[in-house]
Structures are given as structure tokens and as C-alpha cells.
Design an enzyme around this catalytic site. Structure first.
Site, PDB file in Angstrom:
ATOM      1  N   ARG A 233     -23.803 -26.294 -87.097  1.00 53.26           N
ATOM      2  CA  ARG A 233     -23.985 -26.082 -88.533  1.00 53.26           C
ATOM      3  C   ARG A 233     -24.651 -24.735 -88.813  1.00 53.26           C
ATOM      4  O   ARG A 233     -24.354 -24.069 -89.802  1.00 53.26           O
ATOM      5  CB  ARG A 233     -24.828 -27.242 -89.080  1.00 53.26           C
ATOM      6  CG  ARG A 233     -24.909 -27.327 -90.590  1.00 53.26           C
ATOM      7  CD  ARG A 233     -25.323 -28.731 -91.012  1.00 53.26           C
ATOM      8  NE  ARG A 233     -25.946 -28.700 -92.326  1.00 53.26           N
ATOM      9  CZ  ARG A 233     -27.241 -28.859 -92.555  1.00 53.26           C
ATOM     10  NH1 ARG A 233     -28.069 -29.063 -91.538  1.00 53.26           N
ATOM     11  NH2 ARG A 233     -27.715 -28.828 -93.782  1.00 53.26           N
TER      12      ARG A 233
ATOM     13  N   HIS B 116     -23.271 -22.026 -91.339  1.00 47.34           N
ATOM     14  CA  HIS B 116     -24.074 -21.553 -92.468  1.00 47.34           C
ATOM     15  C   HIS B 116     -24.337 -20.054 -92.393  1.00 47.34           C
ATOM     16  O   HIS B 116     -24.480 -19.397 -93.429  1.00 47.34           O
ATOM     17  CB  HIS B 116     -25.402 -22.320 -92.530  1.00 47.34           C
ATOM     18  CG  HIS B 116     -25.258 -23.691 -93.110  1.00 47.34           C
ATOM     19  ND1 HIS B 116     -26.261 -24.309 -93.816  1.00 47.34           N
ATOM     20  CD2 HIS B 116     -24.212 -24.560 -93.101  1.00 47.34           C
ATOM     21  CE1 HIS B 116     -25.835 -25.515 -94.210  1.00 47.34           C
ATOM     22  NE2 HIS B 116     -24.603 -25.682 -93.775  1.00 47.34           N
TER      23      HIS B 116
ATOM     24  N   ASN C 299     -30.528 -25.140 -95.771  1.00 50.86           N
ATOM     25  CA  ASN C 299     -30.852 -24.711 -94.406  1.00 50.86           C
ATOM     26  C   ASN C 299     -32.158 -25.275 -93.874  1.00 50.86           C
ATOM     27  O   ASN C 299     -32.484 -25.079 -92.700  1.00 50.86           O
ATOM     28  CB  ASN C 299     -30.917 -23.180 -94.339  1.00 50.86           C
ATOM     29  CG  ASN C 299     -29.546 -22.544 -94.448  1.00 50.86           C
ATOM     30  OD1 ASN C 299     -28.546 -23.142 -94.056  1.00 50.86           O
ATOM     31  ND2 ASN C 299     -29.486 -21.339 -94.991  1.00 50.86           N
TER      32      ASN C 299
ATOM     33  N   HIS D  39     -18.162 -32.761 -88.983  1.00 49.94           N
ATOM     34  CA  HIS D  39     -19.015 -33.879 -89.419  1.00 49.94           C
ATOM     35  C   HIS D  39     -18.908 -35.082 -88.484  1.00 49.94           C
ATOM     36  O   HIS D  39     -19.540 -36.111 -88.731  1.00 49.94           O
ATOM     37  CB  HIS D  39     -18.655 -34.308 -90.849  1.00 49.94           C
ATOM     38  CG  HIS D  39     -19.087 -33.333 -91.882  1.00 49.94           C
ATOM     39  ND1 HIS D  39     -18.703 -33.416 -93.209  1.00 49.94           N
ATOM     40  CD2 HIS D  39     -19.879 -32.227 -91.812  1.00 49.94           C
ATOM     41  CE1 HIS D  39     -19.230 -32.415 -93.885  1.00 49.94           C
ATOM     42  NE2 HIS D  39     -19.942 -31.672 -93.069  1.00 49.94           N
TER      43      HIS D  39
END
Length: 322
Positions: A60, A64, A92, A190
Site C-alpha cells: 500500500r 500511495h 497514510n 485488497h
């Protein structure tokens, strides 16, 4: 005015997609730091062996990073007295695993000082974290340089959210050069990780602001989630892919097909013909193309807005500008 702002955002993102992409290649460090991949993999393996749940936040973190200013390591920078950095933006604040990047960087600075960027280390660690929990592997083009700018508000504005519908997701991904297939494939990340209740509780208790439930979510799954997540709960975390949240597999798509995707953005994959077709095509594990597709989309995502040549810098410490 809002339209102009949005157009400006699109133009900026398209600039990031096309800017500086030359110079990113597999084997970029073969002469200057030939052991780079081995060092990052050993570091990542050490931490994943102790805490397998670190794989999801490392993946992730790369995601990001790339969605804000391109893949330039800006998510790794600490806030300073005069500037709040991306790292402190609400989306975050649940990222973990920064120590993996820092330890790998420290080892690389001993091996080949001033050569390997933090953004390249992050791209490699994300790949290695996935492969170490039985997921796919892929060749990572390297040669990124690190950005010097990190702004909290940009992360808050530009990152996809769990509340997004399909149109919003398509626009966000498309502005960065990612197509609808990339969207449904990368959503498959996910399959690992956890989420706080507040990321989806509106689907359980107040979907349209009238105290109702999301009709696009399986009723039995809603009842199951309500046991864990009470109204207003901001601390409890639940598995995004129940039963296999530590293992990278195709179970995420099986959950989506049963209307048991945790987020509104997961459910959105059934609202478009192309993404729905992909979800259903992954249900037969023997015929699944997910692992191959995921590697391809990760390579594509990893080249968004990269800095190369003389742009940016090679940070000595990943949390601080030189």
C-alpha cells in the site's frame, strides 16, 4: 472554478505520467550496485518472517507513493516544522513498515553509498513482500530518483478512497495513465491486509444518510460485520479478505462476486461490465490470470511520474531530504 481546478489536476497528472519516464529499466544498477535486489529482498524477508502482516502496508505504501507526485518516495518523507508531509495525511496514518525501507537503505549506503534511491527500494520491497506471502513476482524497472517535496493536502486530495464509486475510480486511475483493467487488477491488492471499521461503517449503518444499509452488500455479511463494528467505532480493525488476509490469492474476487467486498470501492467493481467480467473470470483458480496481470499493472503503476536523470536526488536517509 471547480471545473478549472479539476482540469488543472488532470493536466498535472498527465504531465506526471509522461515526464521523465526514460531511464527506468530492469538492471539499472547492475554496474553501480549489483547486489541491490538481494539486499532489499533479504531485509524484506527478515521483517516479513517476523510479521507477515507487514506485506499489505508495504504494498500500500508503494501504491500511495505513486498516486501522489508519482513514484518518487515522497510518502517516506517526515513532516518538518514548516511543512506537513504526505505521511501524516489521514489515508497514510495507518501505513507501517517504514523501518524495512530504512534498514534496507542503511545496508545499501554501506554497500554503494549515494547510488540507490529510496523510491527504488520501496518499489522492490513492495514486490518482495507480495512474493514472500505466496503472491506473484515481477521484474522491477529501476532508476527512479527521490523527490524533494511532500505535502499532506496532496495525499488527502489525490489518493483513491474506499468510498469512491466506479466513475471516480476510473477518473483517478485514468489521470495517471492506468486503464480500467489496471483498476480492477490493482484493486486485487485488497486480498491482503486489514481495515478500520470507519472505512466502511456507513455501508452498515447510514448508507444514504437515512440510517439505512448498502443494498449492494450481502445482508449476512453486514450482520457479521455489525458484530465487530459498532456505530462510531474508530479503533477496531477487520480483515479485508476474511480467512486469507495474510495470503496473496484470488479469494478477494470470490468475495466481490458474493457481494462481500468490504469497501464501496470494492462493490463498484460489479457496477461496470468490464470490471465485473474480470472479477468473474478469476473465480476458477486454474484459469486465473490475476498473478500475471498484477505484476504487469504494478510495473505500469511503478512508472508513474518517475524522476530520472538529474531530477530529484538520491536521499541519504529516506525520511529526510539531503
Amino acid at each position: 472554478m471547480a471545473t478549472l481546478t479539476f482540469l488543472s489536476f488532470l493536466i498535472l497528472q498527465l504531465f506526471l505520467v509522461t515526464n521523465n519516464c526514460e531511464g527506468v529499466e530492469v538492471g539499472f544498477y547492475k554496474k553501480t550496485c549489483p547486489n541491490v535486489e538481494a539486499i532489499v529482498k533479504e531485509t524484506t524477508k527478515h521483517y516479513i518472517s517476523i510479521a507477515p502482516t507487514l506485506a499489505a502496508p508495504l504494498l500500500r505504501m508503494h501504491f500511495h507513493d505513486c498516486f501522489v507526485r508519482g513514484c518518487d518516495g515522497s510518502v517516506l518523507l517526515n513532516s518538518t516544522k514548516g511543512n506537513k508531509a504526505e505521511k501524516d495525511a489521514i489515508p497514510n496514518q495507518s501505513l507501517r513498515g517504514f523501518q524495512v525501507i530504512d534498514v534496507a537503505k542503511s545496508a545499501l549506503e554501506k554497500e554503494c553509498p549515494g547510488i540507490v534511491s529510496c523510491s527504488d527500494i520501496l518499489a522492490l520491497a513492495a514486490r518482495d513482500a507480495v512474493s514472500l506471502i505466496n503472491g506473484p513476482t515481477w521484474s522491477v524497472p529501476l532508476g527512479r530518483r527521490d523527490g524533494r517535496v511532500s505535502i499532506l493536502s496532496e495525499a488527502s486530495k489525490n489518493l483513491p478512497t474506499p468510498f469512491d464509486n466506479f466513475t471516480t475510480l476510473k477518473t483517478t486511475f485514468g489521470a495517471l495513465g492506468l486503464n480500467v483493467k489496471d483498476l480492477v487488477v490493482l484493486s486485487g491488492g485488497h486480498t491482503i491486509g486489514m481495515s478500520h471499521c470507519f472505512s466502511f461503517s456507513s455501508r452498515l449503518y447510514n448508507f444514504t444518510g437515512k440510517g439505512d444499509m448498502d443494498p449492494n452488500m450481502d445482508q449476512n455479511y453486514i450482520n457479521h460485520l455489525k458484530i465487530k463494528c459498532k456505530p462510531g467505532d474508530v479503533t477496531t480493525i477487520v480483515e479485508m479478505d476474511p480467512g486469507s488476509f495474510k495470503s496473496f490469492d484470488t479469494d478477494y474476487y470470490a468475495m466481490i462476486a458474493k457481494r462481500r467486498g468490504l469497501f464501496a470501492s470494492d462493490a463498484a467493481l460489479l457496477s461496470n461490465a468490464q470490471t465485473k467480467e474480470y472479477v468473474l473470470s478469476q473465480l476458477n483458480r486454474h484459469g486465473s490470470t490475476f498473478f500475471k496481470d498484477f505484476g504487469e499493472s504494478m510495473v505500469k503503476m511503478g512508472q508513474i511520474g518517475v524522476l530520472t536523470g538529474n531530477a530529484g536526488e538520491i536521499r541519504k536517509h529516506c525520511a529526510f531530504r539531503n
